[in-house]
Design a protein around this motif. Structure first.
Motif, PDB file in Angstrom:
ATOM      1  N   HIS A 170      19.560   7.998 -13.572  1.00  0.00           N
ATOM      2  CA  HIS A 170      19.822   6.848 -13.144  1.00  0.00           C
ATOM      3  C   HIS A 170      20.549   7.847 -11.421  1.00  0.00           C
ATOM      4  CE1 HIS A 170      20.428   3.931 -16.185  1.00  0.00           C
ATOM      5  NE2 HIS A 170      21.289   5.132 -16.643  1.00  0.00           N
ATOM      6  N   PRO A 171      19.055   8.383 -11.134  1.00  0.00           N
ATOM      7  CA  PRO A 171      19.430   9.166  -9.747  1.00  0.00           C
ATOM      8  C   PRO A 171      19.922   8.131  -8.176  1.00  0.00           C
ATOM      9  CG  PRO A 171      16.854   8.359 -10.418  1.00  0.00           C
ATOM     10  CD  PRO A 171      18.092   7.887 -11.133  1.00  0.00           C
ATOM     11  N   LYS A 172      20.914   8.858  -7.446  1.00  0.00           N
ATOM     12  CA  LYS A 172      20.648   8.561  -6.145  1.00  0.00           C
ATOM     13  C   LYS A 172      19.454   9.102  -5.438  1.00  0.00           C
ATOM     14  CE  LYS A 172      25.998   9.134  -6.344  1.00  0.00           C
ATOM     15  NZ  LYS A 172      27.020  10.022  -5.989  1.00  0.00           N
ATOM     16  N   VAL A 173      19.232   8.597  -4.173  1.00  0.00           N
ATOM     17  CA  VAL A 173      18.200   8.532  -3.646  1.00  0.00           C
ATOM     18  C   VAL A 173      18.413   9.907  -3.152  1.00  0.00           C
ATOM     19  CG1 VAL A 173      17.193   8.033  -1.327  1.00  0.00           C
ATOM     20  CG2 VAL A 173      18.585   6.216  -2.518  1.00  0.00           C
ATOM     21  N   ALA A 174      19.203  11.304  -2.940  1.00  0.00           N
ATOM     22  CA  ALA A 174      19.004  11.823  -2.431  1.00  0.00           C
ATOM     23  C   ALA A 174      19.432  12.929  -3.628  1.00  0.00           C
ATOM     24  CB  ALA A 174      19.818  12.135  -0.954  1.00  0.00           C
ATOM     25  N   ASP A 175      19.459  12.787  -5.216  1.00  0.00           N
ATOM     26  CA  ASP A 175      19.896  13.934  -5.986  1.00  0.00           C
ATOM     27  C   ASP A 175      18.785  14.552  -6.484  1.00  0.00           C
ATOM     28  OD1 ASP A 175      22.111  12.310  -6.386  1.00  0.00           O
ATOM     29  OD2 ASP A 175      21.540  11.614  -8.372  1.00  0.00           O
ATOM     30  N   PRO A 176      18.719  15.709  -6.036  1.00  0.00           N
ATOM     31  CA  PRO A 176      16.975  16.594  -6.058  1.00  0.00           C
ATOM     32  C   PRO A 176      16.476  16.138  -7.472  1.00  0.00           C
ATOM     33  CG  PRO A 176      19.081  17.571  -6.273  1.00  0.00           C
ATOM     34  CD  PRO A 176      20.063  16.198  -5.700  1.00  0.00           C
ATOM     35  N   ASN A 177      14.986  16.070  -7.811  1.00  0.00           N
ATOM     36  CA  ASN A 177      14.197  16.099  -8.309  1.00  0.00           C
ATOM     37  C   ASN A 177      14.195  14.226  -8.461  1.00  0.00           C
ATOM     38  OD1 ASN A 177      13.711  18.640  -8.942  1.00  0.00           O
ATOM     39  ND2 ASN A 177      14.863  18.509 -11.376  1.00  0.00           N
ATOM     40  N   SER A 178      15.171  13.530  -7.661  1.00  0.00           N
ATOM     41  CA  SER A 178      14.342  11.734  -7.523  1.00  0.00           C
ATOM     42  C   SER A 178      13.036  11.778  -7.400  1.00  0.00           C
ATOM     43  CB  SER A 178      15.836  11.689  -7.024  1.00  0.00           C
ATOM     44  OG  SER A 178      16.022  11.711  -5.892  1.00  0.00           O
ATOM     45  N   ILE A 179      12.683  10.679  -7.004  1.00  0.00           N
ATOM     46  CA  ILE A 179      11.594  10.506  -6.721  1.00  0.00           C
ATOM     47  C   ILE A 179      11.342   9.438  -5.824  1.00  0.00           C
ATOM     48  CG2 ILE A 179      10.362   9.367  -8.148  1.00  0.00           C
ATOM     49  CD1 ILE A 179       7.828  10.292  -7.731  1.00  0.00           C
ATOM     50  N   LEU A 180      10.531   9.088  -4.828  1.00  0.00           N
ATOM     51  CA  LEU A 180      10.504   7.990  -3.896  1.00  0.00           C
ATOM     52  C   LEU A 180       9.020   7.502  -3.388  1.00  0.00           C
ATOM     53  CD1 LEU A 180      13.123   6.849  -0.871  1.00  0.00           C
ATOM     54  CD2 LEU A 180      10.558   7.204  -0.025  1.00  0.00           C
ATOM     55  N   LEU A 181       9.434   6.243  -3.663  1.00  0.00           N
ATOM     56  CA  LEU A 181       7.664   5.555  -3.058  1.00  0.00           C
ATOM     57  C   LEU A 181       7.708   4.864  -1.981  1.00  0.00           C
ATOM     58  CD1 LEU A 181       6.329   4.798  -7.029  1.00  0.00           C
ATOM     59  CD2 LEU A 181       6.255   7.389  -5.519  1.00  0.00           C
ATOM     60  N   ARG A 182       7.386   5.595  -0.492  1.00  0.00           N
ATOM     61  CA  ARG A 182       6.882   4.919   0.557  1.00  0.00           C
ATOM     62  C   ARG A 182       6.164   3.790   0.140  1.00  0.00           C
ATOM     63  NH1 ARG A 182       7.487   9.141   3.758  1.00  0.00           N
ATOM     64  NH2 ARG A 182       9.649   8.086   3.398  1.00  0.00           N
ATOM     65  N   LEU A 183       6.012   2.285   0.626  1.00  0.00           N
ATOM     66  CA  LEU A 183       5.204   1.642   0.459  1.00  0.00           C
ATOM     67  C   LEU A 183       5.176   0.506   1.934  1.00  0.00           C
ATOM     68  CD1 LEU A 183       5.652   0.064  -3.443  1.00  0.00           C
ATOM     69  CD2 LEU A 183       4.145   1.630  -2.628  1.00  0.00           C
ATOM     70  N   ASN A 184       3.681   0.191   2.558  1.00  0.00           N
ATOM     71  CA  ASN A 184       4.566  -1.272   3.436  1.00  0.00           C
ATOM     72  C   ASN A 184       3.743  -2.274   2.566  1.00  0.00           C
ATOM     73  OD1 ASN A 184       3.971   1.468   5.293  1.00  0.00           O
ATOM     74  ND2 ASN A 184       1.931   1.549   5.705  1.00  0.00           N
ATOM     75  N   VAL A 185       4.477  -2.586   2.941  1.00  0.00           N
ATOM     76  CA  VAL A 185       4.594  -4.129   2.809  1.00  0.00           C
ATOM     77  C   VAL A 185       4.669  -5.212   3.860  1.00  0.00           C
ATOM     78  CG1 VAL A 185       6.254  -4.137   0.940  1.00  0.00           C
ATOM     79  CG2 VAL A 185       7.254  -4.800   3.060  1.00  0.00           C
ATOM     80  N   VAL A 202       0.983  -1.547   0.028  1.00  0.00           N
ATOM     81  CA  VAL A 202       0.047  -0.030   0.047  1.00  0.00           C
ATOM     82  C   VAL A 202       0.544   1.270  -0.085  1.00  0.00           C
ATOM     83  CG1 VAL A 202      -1.627   1.456   1.397  1.00  0.00           C
ATOM     84  CG2 VAL A 202      -1.598  -1.532   1.357  1.00  0.00           C
ATOM     85  N   MET A 203       0.961   2.102  -0.462  1.00  0.00           N
ATOM     86  CA  MET A 203       1.600   3.443  -1.487  1.00  0.00           C
ATOM     87  C   MET A 203       0.841   4.528   0.658  1.00  0.00           C
ATOM     88  SD  MET A 203       2.245   5.873  -4.413  1.00  0.00           S
ATOM     89  CE  MET A 203       2.439   4.859  -5.289  1.00  0.00           C
ATOM     90  N   VAL A 204       2.649   4.886   1.154  1.00  0.00           N
ATOM     91  CA  VAL A 204       1.358   5.288   1.810  1.00  0.00           C
ATOM     92  C   VAL A 204       2.164   6.497   1.959  1.00  0.00           C
ATOM     93  CG1 VAL A 204       0.981   3.853   3.784  1.00  0.00           C
ATOM     94  CG2 VAL A 204       3.324   4.592   3.331  1.00  0.00           C
ATOM     95  N   GLY A 205       3.853   6.858   1.257  1.00  0.00           N
ATOM     96  CA  GLY A 205       3.771   8.170   1.358  1.00  0.00           C
ATOM     97  C   GLY A 205       4.720   8.332  -0.025  1.00  0.00           C
ATOM     98  N   THR A 206       4.945  10.083  -1.255  1.00  0.00           N
ATOM     99  CA  THR A 206       5.817  10.086  -1.658  1.00  0.00           C
ATOM    100  C   THR A 206       6.862  11.004  -1.835  1.00  0.00           C
ATOM    101  OG1 THR A 206       4.708   9.339  -3.848  1.00  0.00           O
ATOM    102  CG2 THR A 206       5.863  10.738  -3.938  1.00  0.00           C
ATOM    103  N   LEU A 207       7.872  10.799  -1.481  1.00  0.00           N
ATOM    104  CA  LEU A 207       8.625  11.723  -1.168  1.00  0.00           C
ATOM    105  C   LEU A 207       9.322  12.311  -2.518  1.00  0.00           C
ATOM    106  CD1 LEU A 207      11.594  11.258   1.199  1.00  0.00           C
ATOM    107  CD2 LEU A 207      12.132  11.955  -1.144  1.00  0.00           C
ATOM    108  N   LEU A 208       9.795  13.632  -2.714  1.00  0.00           N
ATOM    109  CA  LEU A 208      10.575  14.751  -4.027  1.00  0.00           C
ATOM    110  C   LEU A 208      11.714  14.655  -3.119  1.00  0.00           C
ATOM    111  CD1 LEU A 208       7.267  16.576  -5.060  1.00  0.00           C
ATOM    112  CD2 LEU A 208       8.364  14.440  -5.851  1.00  0.00           C
ATOM    113  N   VAL A 209      12.761  14.844  -3.643  1.00  0.00           N
ATOM    114  CA  VAL A 209      13.950  14.996  -3.616  1.00  0.00           C
ATOM    115  C   VAL A 209      14.100  16.751  -3.754  1.00  0.00           C
ATOM    116  CG1 VAL A 209      16.272  14.800  -2.933  1.00  0.00           C
ATOM    117  CG2 VAL A 209      15.265  12.754  -2.596  1.00  0.00           C
ATOM    118  N   VAL A 210      14.479  17.838  -3.227  1.00  0.00           N
ATOM    119  CA  VAL A 210      14.323  19.726  -4.004  1.00  0.00           C
ATOM    120  C   VAL A 210      15.466  19.376  -3.635  1.00  0.00           C
ATOM    121  CG1 VAL A 210      12.129  19.127  -3.545  1.00  0.00           C
ATOM    122  CG2 VAL A 210      13.082  20.199  -1.776  1.00  0.00           C
ATOM    123  N   ASP A 211      15.809  20.561  -4.473  1.00  0.00           N
ATOM    124  CA  ASP A 211      17.173  21.677  -4.867  1.00  0.00           C
ATOM    125  C   ASP A 211      16.912  22.346  -3.321  1.00  0.00           C
ATOM    126  OD1 ASP A 211      19.804  21.833  -5.461  1.00  0.00           O
ATOM    127  OD2 ASP A 211      19.105  23.304  -6.671  1.00  0.00           O
TER     128      ASP A 211
END
Length: 311
Positions: free
Chosen positions: A247-262, A27-36
């Motif tokens: 090929h972004p690193k996790v903390a690169d600005p404008n990368s996205i992270l999808l938080r899923l409960n599993v 279940v997707m519970v959060g979306t993290l946007l890494v920003v500059d």
């Protein structure tokens, strides 16, 4: 002997019932946007789009705080961080823009067709008011139609607005918000390979691709069917040779992270590498924070999934 036989029968029945229990779907519970620039993010999403903070005024969260070992292991950064949390009307998903002061990667500026380029899909009940407000506020309007518009926020991240008509009674009170829901999407290098990842890794169904066109570029689009009212994941493969994977690193600005409960992480871990994905935690194993276990996996397109096993 009858007691022993009865015990064995009960044990086999319980084991069979457990084996037939459906896997707990993510279940997707959060979306993290890494920003500059978090100040510009607050201006775009709070001031112009009208999204409200989960914990009050987002501007109160613009101060820096030290990065914890938990964040260092998952995101590969040290130094300081700052973030805030936004509520999405019509959804339980929390949008979390975050900035790291010592992120080593440069800000990403992908084009929509580049594999790994991510975007938010926001539904609205009045696209004309929102697009006009965004344009006057200085946002870049990439493409605009009668019921859809592509926007770039002040950090260069893509947002797609879609008009969703709402039936109202004559004389009814005006709406309290223009945003009514959210999905997420990103461009993929290979739709078939990406489909196999979400099906075999997470147990999710992916729809048959449908055709589309954006500014003269043909594409195919599939949707990862998340359970219940969870935001959906849209996968888009552009049919153009003019694509450059990022090929972004996790903390690169404008990368996205999808938080899923599993449900359980351990059965998933052996599948990661064979499906073309990678573990991003610095320790190479789930990080235990409190009672929960956290693992970041880069899918075959280097989109980051933060898988959380909550205990």
């Amino acid at each position: 002997m009858r007691h022993l036989a009865g015990f064995i029968t009960l044990a086999l029945t319980a084991a069979l019932a457990f084996a037939q229990t459906p896997q707990q779907l993510p279940v997707m519970v959060g979306t993290l946007l890494v920003v500059d620039n978090l100040d510009k993010t607050e201006e775009f999403y709070h001031h112009l789009l009208g999204l409200e903070g989960r914990d009050g005024d987002p501007r109160a969260r613009l101060a820096w705080y030290p990065v914890s070992p938990f964040l260092t292991d998952m995101y590969g950064v040290q130094g300081n961080s700052r973030n805030f949390f936004l509520k999405i009307p019509g959804s339980e998903l929390i949008l979390e823009p975050e900035q790291f002061n010592l992120a080593t990667g440069k800000a990403l500026h992908p084009r929509l067709q580049d594999p790994g380029a991510a975007f938010l899909i926001l539904t609205t009940n009045n696209i004309n008011v929102l697009v006009d407000r965004l344009a006057k506020g200085g946002a870049k309007i990439v493409d605009r139609g009668a019921r859809e518009a592509w926007i770039q926020d002040f950090n260069g991240f893509y947002v797609k607005l879609i008009q969703r008509d709402v039936q109202t009674q004559p004389g009814a009170a005006p709406p309290t918000t223009y945003i009514t829901g959210i999905d997420v999407g990103y461009s993929v290098a290979d739709m078939a390979k990406t489909t196999v990842f979400y099906r075999d890794m997470l147990g999710l169904q992916v729809s048959t691709p449908t055709a589309g066109n954006l500014k003269g570029m043909a594409y195919s689009e599939s949707v990862v069917a998340m359970p219940d009212k969870t935001p959906q994941i849209h996968l888009v493969e552009f049919k153009t040779a003019d694509r450059k994977p990022i090929h972004p690193k996790v903390a690169d600005p404008n990368s996205i992270l999808l938080r899923l409960n599993v449900g359980r992480l351990d059965p998933m871990i052996p599948k990661i590498a064979p499906l073309g994905a990678r573990i991003m935690n610095l320790g190479g194993v789930p990080f235990v924070n409190g009672r929960n276990r956290w693992l970041i996996v880069a899918d075959p397109n280097d989109i980051h999934l933060q898988l959380v096993e909550r205990n």
